[in-house]
Design an enzyme around this catalytic site. Structure first.
Site, PDB file in Angstrom:
ATOM      1  N   ASP A   1       0.846  -1.197   0.000  1.00  0.00           N
ATOM      2  CA  ASP A   1       0.000   0.000   0.000  1.00  0.00           C
ATOM      3  C   ASP A   1       0.884   1.249   0.000  1.00  0.00           C
ATOM      4  O   ASP A   1       1.967   1.238  -0.591  1.00  0.00           O
ATOM      5  CB  ASP A   1      -0.914  -0.026   1.244  1.00  0.00           C
ATOM      6  CG  ASP A   1      -2.280   0.574   0.984  1.00  0.00           C
ATOM      7  OD1 ASP A   1      -2.348   1.811   0.841  1.00  0.00           O
ATOM      8  OD2 ASP A   1      -3.271  -0.167   0.924  1.00  0.00           O
TER       9      ASP A   1
ATOM     10  N   SER B   1     -11.398  -0.957  -0.076  1.00  0.00           N
ATOM     11  CA  SER B   1     -10.064  -0.937   0.528  1.00  0.00           C
ATOM     12  C   SER B   1     -10.115  -1.293   2.000  1.00  0.00           C
ATOM     13  O   SER B   1      -9.132  -1.780   2.569  1.00  0.00           O
ATOM     14  CB  SER B   1      -9.425   0.456   0.382  1.00  0.00           C
ATOM     15  OG  SER B   1      -8.941   0.663  -0.910  1.00  0.00           O
TER      16      SER B   1
ATOM     17  N   HIS C   1      -3.709   5.931   3.765  1.00  0.00           N
ATOM     18  CA  HIS C   1      -4.488   4.783   3.307  1.00  0.00           C
ATOM     19  C   HIS C   1      -3.923   3.477   3.854  1.00  0.00           C
ATOM     20  O   HIS C   1      -4.643   2.641   4.413  1.00  0.00           O
ATOM     21  CB  HIS C   1      -4.508   4.770   1.773  1.00  0.00           C
ATOM     22  CG  HIS C   1      -5.410   3.758   1.161  1.00  0.00           C
ATOM     23  ND1 HIS C   1      -5.000   2.475   0.876  1.00  0.00           N
ATOM     24  CD2 HIS C   1      -6.707   3.837   0.757  1.00  0.00           C
ATOM     25  CE1 HIS C   1      -6.000   1.804   0.323  1.00  0.00           C
ATOM     26  NE2 HIS C   1      -7.046   2.599   0.229  1.00  0.00           N
TER      27      HIS C   1
END
Length: 556
Positions: A177, A465, A212
């Site tokens: 990520d 996600s 994220h």
């Protein structure tokens, strides 16, 4: 981008959204968007590509035998190889359009290496929650335009004695990520971040310049320590590895993602890497077997690693699942909204969640998991934190607007609405009809519900996600219960124990909502020899008319 582009609420970065105050702040540096890339288009004649040799050569290259001869073949096209990708028998090189055309005509597969964004699109750009339609006493359809907060979560949804017994002990989850921030829920009382590899900037200390990746890591394995266990993930005792393959604004290289997967395979035994989570993706194609990322996922699967991937946020249209979520070797996860309640009767599939079948004809996603307003670990000082702060302010502003009488609402100054990011066409509708104004208020208010900022420690995010790492955490629980499970057994158990959500088709929800307790129970049955799961022959090629898959060749 205006607020009217797919409902995007990425409003102006210098707006003070305190209710009743619309004066701009002094200019500040523009906010890096969570889902937008850090790369700009180049006017250069050449561009970096991942090059896969013709199929018959690629098979040999993957055996490690013909890199030199293949490089000689590439040199005939004036291609200078910059880097080899042994995992998939591919190469990285800068080539121009003319060379790309020649390679393609000669049977090579050529892919742009640098993607503008690997992160799924922002779900809050879509109408996650629509106004409720009812019927008046006269039989006319009415809309409920009142503003309603989501129910407050008071306890974890899937808390059972069995899920408390198996919490990911002995299992390591690799998160490919934007990085990983050492949040207290991940490092205290024990530092569970056992490794960090930065393919973007080469740094050694764990960090996340986007937010994220940190949220994703917390979705899978956060301990909930800073919330007295309220925001505990499925596998709070699992180890974590952060593999930073994406830049601060979500862009990245296919080659870096492939190298991250290769790193996991090479270091599987050292760190006991059993699960890879990939909350990222790009547009899938019909010939998924030639996609470099899908090829790398297949290699991880064959190495005994379970790959869990986000289906994507491009719903509700059909065939919107992205790659590598389209891979038959990945567990593809869509997003459901559990409304923060333990009652499955109010579950629904998120509007934004990508639907199947894949462009290659595979039925995906495999299952769904909670993916709306998911509270998890915050990486401070990132776009994730900034977005949550602004959403909090926008929410209060919409409440303030909603209390205005109609005559005052249509007289709100154009500039005030423009500062919120509304397009001129929307402003015109707002000013012409108070009902249209209230529809816009509800739309914006609903969009803010998934992104709360909690005590400057956690933040809310919606998306597949978030659903994907939840399932990755459940996989870690299953492997804690039965360390001998193989990837195909894990996939079979997850799908066979999922709970169907009423009113949705398989292409919307796969087999249904993940059921951690039943998945662990079934993992234990396999361990005890009371259940045997037959290894499937996974498709590795286009689906023929009639739904027949071209089977993968059996290995001798």
């Amino acid at each position: 981008m205006s607020i009217d582009n797919l409902g995007n609420i990425g409003f102006q970065p210098n707006v003070n959204l305190t209710p009743g105050k619309f004066a701009p702040k002094p200019p500040v540096e523009a906010e890096p968007s969570i889902a937008q890339d850090s790369f700009t288009s180049s006017a250069a004649k050449s561009q970096q590509y991942v090059i896969l040799p013709p199929k018959q050569l690629a098979i040999e290259a993957q055996k490690g035998g013909i890199f030199r001869s293949e490089e000689n073949q590439l040199s005939k096209f004036d291609v200078t190889v910059q880097e080899k990708l042994p995992l998939i028998g591919g190469y990285v090189a800068n080539i121009d359009d003319s060379t790309k055309k020649k390679l393609t005509e000669a049977g090579y597969y050529v892919f742009v290496d640098e993607e503008k964004s690997w992160l799924p699109s922002k779900p809050w750009e879509k109408n996650i929650v629509d106004a409720t339609v009812g019927t008046s006493e006269t039989g006319e359809k009415t809309e409920d335009l009142s503003l309603k907060d989501r129910p407050v979560m008071t306890q974890p949804r899937f808390d059972t004695p069995l899920t408390r017994q198996y919490q990911g002990e002995g299992v390591t989850i690799a998160v490919i990520d934007t990085g990983i921030y050492p949040h207290p829920d991940l490092i205290s009382p024990e530092n569970r971040i056992v490794a960090f590899v930065d393919f973007v900037n080469g740094k050694k200390i764990p960090y996340d310049d986007n937010g994220h990746g940190t949220h994703v890591a917390g979705d899978a394995a956060g301990s909930g320590m800073m919330s007295d266990g309220l925001y505990k993930a499925p596998a709070p005792k699992a180890k974590l590895i952060g593999l930073k393959a994406l830049a601060g604004q979500g862009g990245g290289k296919t080659s870096d993602i492939i190298k991250a997967i290769e790193w996991c395979i090479k270091n599987k035994e050292k760190f006991n890497i059993r699960v890879i989570n990939m909350s990222l993706g790009h547009t899938a194609s019909e010939d998924y077997q030639n996609d470099p990322t899908d090829q790398a996922v297949k290699k991880a699967y064959e190495a005994g690693i379970v790959v869990v991937a986000a289906a994507g946020n491009e719903g509700p249209g059909p065939s919107t699942v992205g790659a590598p979520g389209d891979s038959p070797h990945a567990i593809s996860v869509g997003a459901a909204d559990d409304m923060n309640t333990p009652d499955p009767k109010d579950d629904k599939i998120a509007n934004f969640s990508s639907r199947g079948p894949t462009p290659g004809g595979l039925m995906k996603p495999d299952l769904v998991a909670p993916g709306v307003a998911i509270i998890s670990t915050l990486s401070p000082g990132t776009g994730a934190e900034t977005t949550s702060e602004r959403m909090t302010n926008l929410k209060e502003t919409m409440k303030w607007f909603s209390q205005m009488p109609d005559e005052a609402l249509v007289r709100v100054p154009d500039e005030s609405l423009r500062l919120l990011g509304l397009a001129d066409s929307t402003i015109e509708k707002w000013k012409s009809d108070p009902k249209l104004a209230r529809k816009e208020i509800k739309r914006l208010f609903n969009a803010t519900l998934s992104l709360p900022l909690v005590d400057k420690t956690y933040t809310g995010m919606p998306g597949t996600s978030m659903a994907s790492p939840f399932v990755a955490g459940v996989v870690a629980q299953m492997l804690s219960a039965n360390p001998n499970l193989k990837p195909y057994e894990v996939a079979d158990i997850l799908k066979s124990t999922a709970d169907k959500i009423d009113g949705y088709k398989p292409e919307d929800q796969g087999q249904g909502m993940v059921d951690p307790n039943e998945a662990i129970e079934k993992a234990l049955l396999v361990k005890e020899g009371k259940l045997q799961i037959t290894e499937p022959v996974l498709p590795w090629g286009p689906i023929k008319a009639g739904g027949d898959a071209k089977p993968e060749e059996k290995k001798a």
